[in-house]
Scaffold this motif. Structure first.
Motif, short mmCIF file in Angstrom:
data_model
loop_
_atom_site.label_atom_id
_atom_site.label_comp_id
_atom_site.label_asym_id
_atom_site.label_seq_id
_atom_site.Cartn_x
_atom_site.Cartn_y
_atom_site.Cartn_z
N LYS A 165 0.82 -1.21 0.00
CA LYS A 165 0.00 0.00 0.00
C LYS A 165 0.86 1.26 0.00
O LYS A 165 0.60 2.21 -0.75
N VAL A 166 1.89 1.29 0.83
CA VAL A 166 2.76 2.47 0.91
C VAL A 166 3.56 2.63 -0.37
O VAL A 166 3.77 3.74 -0.85
N GLN B 253 1.60 4.38 -2.96
CA GLN B 253 1.44 5.80 -2.70
C GLN B 253 2.71 6.59 -2.98
O GLN B 253 2.70 7.81 -2.99
N GLN C 212 2.59 9.26 -5.55
CA GLN C 212 1.92 10.50 -5.15
C GLN C 212 2.80 11.32 -4.21
O GLN C 212 2.36 12.35 -3.70
N LYS D 53 4.08 10.16 -1.26
CA LYS D 53 3.82 9.80 0.13
C LYS D 53 4.69 8.62 0.54
O LYS D 53 4.80 7.65 -0.20
N ILE E 221 3.09 9.33 8.06
CA ILE E 221 2.94 9.37 6.61
C ILE E 221 3.43 10.75 6.16
O ILE E 221 2.88 11.77 6.54
N THR F 114 4.35 13.50 3.18
CA THR F 114 4.10 13.93 1.82
C THR F 114 5.18 14.94 1.45
O THR F 114 5.35 15.95 2.14
#
Length: 95
Positions: A12-13, A16, A19, A21, A80, A82
């Motif tokens: 999942k990470v 991301q 993006q 993240k 998390i 960004t």
């Protein structure tokens, strides 16, 4: 002692990552400002935002030799991150 413990690398990470993240396990006492400074110093990127969550440890029970063994997994804090658009964190150490 560093605020950052290790990067969290899951399916999942990793998805991301496109993006901007990334996820890291951090110390329980760390706050968002400390986490942001540590990421910027370690990886040389501009951090856009930081989201944190505490992952509470769960009770686990198993049998061994006809007896029940009960324990608990550790509680940890996840951040998390960004980063600014166009910047990347090289977690794998590739050139």
């Amino acid at each position: 002692m560093s605020v950052l413990k290790r990067p969290i690398i899951t399916e999942k990470v990793t998805a991301q990552g496109g993006q901007g993240k990334y996820a890291f396990e951090v110390t329980l006492a760390a706050n968002k400002v400390e986490i942001k400074k540590a990421i910027e110093k370690t990886f040389g990127v501009n951090v856009k935002s930081v989201h944190t969550m505490r992952c509470i440890g769960k009770s686990k029970t198993r049998t061994s030799g006809g007896k029940f063994i009960t324990g608990k997994t550790s509680t940890y804090k996840k951040a998390i991150i960004t980063v600014a658009e166009g910047e990347l964190i090289d977690i794998y150490g590739e050139a």
